[in-house]
Design a protein around this motif. Structure first.
Motif, PDB file in Angstrom:
ATOM      1  N   VAL A  24       0.836  -1.205   0.000  1.00  0.00           N
ATOM      2  CA  VAL A  24       0.000   0.000   0.000  1.00  0.00           C
ATOM      3  C   VAL A  24       0.868   1.251   0.000  1.00  0.00           C
ATOM      4  CG1 VAL A  24      -1.690   1.309   1.344  1.00  0.00           C
ATOM      5  CG2 VAL A  24      -1.944  -1.159   1.106  1.00  0.00           C
ATOM      6  N   ILE A  25       1.900   1.267   0.830  1.00  0.00           N
ATOM      7  CA  ILE A  25       2.796   2.427   0.880  1.00  0.00           C
ATOM      8  C   ILE A  25       3.458   2.652  -0.465  1.00  0.00           C
ATOM      9  CG2 ILE A  25       4.967   3.265   1.874  1.00  0.00           C
ATOM     10  CD1 ILE A  25       4.125   1.846   4.487  1.00  0.00           C
ATOM     11  N   PHE A  26       3.937   1.572  -1.076  1.00  0.00           N
ATOM     12  CA  PHE A  26       4.609   1.714  -2.372  1.00  0.00           C
ATOM     13  C   PHE A  26       3.653   2.239  -3.436  1.00  0.00           C
ATOM     14  CE2 PHE A  26       5.695   0.037  -6.538  1.00  0.00           C
ATOM     15  CZ  PHE A  26       6.975   0.521  -6.698  1.00  0.00           C
ATOM     16  N   LEU A  27       2.446   1.709  -3.483  1.00  0.00           N
ATOM     17  CA  LEU A  27       1.491   2.154  -4.505  1.00  0.00           C
ATOM     18  C   LEU A  27       1.079   3.605  -4.283  1.00  0.00           C
ATOM     19  CD1 LEU A  27      -0.786  -1.015  -4.860  1.00  0.00           C
ATOM     20  CD2 LEU A  27       1.036  -0.225  -6.397  1.00  0.00           C
ATOM     21  N   CYS A  28       0.934   4.003  -3.028  1.00  0.00           N
ATOM     22  CA  CYS A  28       0.566   5.397  -2.746  1.00  0.00           C
ATOM     23  C   CYS A  28       1.674   6.359  -3.162  1.00  0.00           C
ATOM     24  CB  CYS A  28       0.256   5.567  -1.259  1.00  0.00           C
ATOM     25  SG  CYS A  28      -1.301   4.810  -0.727  1.00  0.00           S
ATOM     26  N   THR A  29       2.929   6.000  -2.890  1.00  0.00           N
ATOM     27  CA  THR A  29       4.026   6.877  -3.306  1.00  0.00           C
ATOM     28  C   THR A  29       4.178   6.882  -4.824  1.00  0.00           C
ATOM     29  OG1 THR A  29       5.580   5.039  -2.950  1.00  0.00           O
ATOM     30  CG2 THR A  29       5.295   6.610  -1.156  1.00  0.00           C
ATOM     31  N   ALA A  30       3.893   5.747  -5.452  1.00  0.00           N
ATOM     32  CA  ALA A  30       3.976   5.699  -6.908  1.00  0.00           C
ATOM     33  C   ALA A  30       2.890   6.543  -7.563  1.00  0.00           C
ATOM     34  CB  ALA A  30       3.873   4.250  -7.392  1.00  0.00           C
ATOM     35  N   ALA A  31       1.774   6.735  -6.860  1.00  0.00           N
ATOM     36  CA  ALA A  31       0.663   7.508  -7.424  1.00  0.00           C
ATOM     37  C   ALA A  31       0.823   9.008  -7.226  1.00  0.00           C
ATOM     38  CB  ALA A  31      -0.653   7.044  -6.791  1.00  0.00           C
TER      39      ALA A  31
END
Length: 311
Positions: A24-31
């Motif tokens: 979740v953290i990775f996807l949020c930063t990627a977005a």
């Protein structure tokens, strides 16, 4: 099929929870819109130069490659400063840790007092305490900080309104500078926790063994510490774990308002500059604190529950 021991199952569940948090953290930063390359050049680079910077930083790699690189490569290097992320986080961690521990030291006993008074106090006191709990849980940190500065600093002169620590000095050496930010964190946390904990306490005090203890003449304090608190250990420990993780990641308002350079302020700065490795490391650290607290609660609370159930 042999039954999996409870500690093993709890550890496995905690590992899966932390892995899910990392996704979740990775996807949020990627977005996040934009990236660190835009911040570094400040809009003064050509498209070719931006492409080169993104390629050097790995920002153009596929999502799954970047995620695996993050998991296997450690915190990495700050895209903005070029310093190791672990070093940057370690420098700021002392301030946030001091704030979080001090805030918990204030919030935990205050939570117990508020929740107990809201359930077992005299009727008029219960009404007042419940109003305090609801209003305190609803107040934003900025409002609490402004009120504390107005009362404890401007009106009474007890503490300085700004908490800028001298360079290189450990935060615990200047408790006067930590008082206002600690109270800013502790008061809403205690009100919110008491609002959640009072229901569990109300359920326990209605049980037969608590009424029997009252008939035997035990004092309210003895009933609270011998019968009630052990029975609410599981929800209280989980609540404590979530609040601790929230304090680690949620000190940004207090640190910004009072001039403290901690993890919260670092997280806000890293998000604004799109320094993704720093954002990911601070966010995952907060998630790890929550998971570790939940793990401890799951392992300890059932034993305390059984001990409390004994006559």
């Amino acid at each position: 099929m042999p039954r999996v021991p409870r500690p093993v199952a709890v550890l496995a569940r905690s590992g899966l929870l932390l892995a899910a948090a990392s996704v979740v953290i990775f996807l949020c930063t990627a977005a996040l819109p934009g990236d660190a390359a835009d911040t570094l050049v400040g809009g003064r680079a050509t498209a070719a130069e931006l492409d080169r910077l993104r390629a050097e930083a790995g920002l153009d790699d596929p999502l799954h490659v970047r995620y695996l690189d993050w998991l296997t490569g450690g915190p990495g290097i700050s895209l903005i400063t070029g310093r190791p992320v672990a070093e940057v986080v370690a420098e700021r961690a002392a301030v946030t840790l001091a704030l979080a521990v001090a805030a918990l030291a204030v919030a935990v006993p205050l939570t117990v007092v508020l929740a107990w008074a809201a359930v077992r106090g005299p009727r008029r006191l219960r009404q007042v305490v419940n109003a305090v709990i609801v209003s305190g849980a609803a107040l934003p940190q900025a409002v609490v900080a402004a009120a504390l500065v107005a009362w404890l600093s401007a009106a009474w002169g007890l503490f300085p309104p700004v908490s800028m620590l001298p360079v290189g000095e450990p935060p615990w050496h200047r408790p006067d500078l930590l008082a206002l930010p600690v109270l800013t964190l502790a008061l809403p946390t205690a009100a919110y926790a008491a609002a959640l904990l009072r229901g569990a306490i109300a359920d326990v005090v209605d049980r037969p063994y608590v009424r029997d203890a009252e008939l035997r003449g035990l004092s309210p304090g003895a009933i609270l510490f011998r019968y009630v608190l052990p029975m609410v250990a599981a929800p209280a420990a989980r609540l404590l774990a979530v609040n601790l993780g929230g304090l680690v990641a949620g000190t940004a308002v207090a640190e910004t308002l009072f001039g403290l350079a901690g993890l919260g302020e670092l997280l806000v700065t890293a998000i604004s500059t799109r320094d993704v490795p720093v954002v990911q490391s601070v966010a995952l650290l907060a998630a790890a604190v929550v998971v570790a607290g939940l793990l401890a609660a799951d392992l300890v609370a059932p034993r305390r529950h059984r001990q409390a159930a004994r006559p």
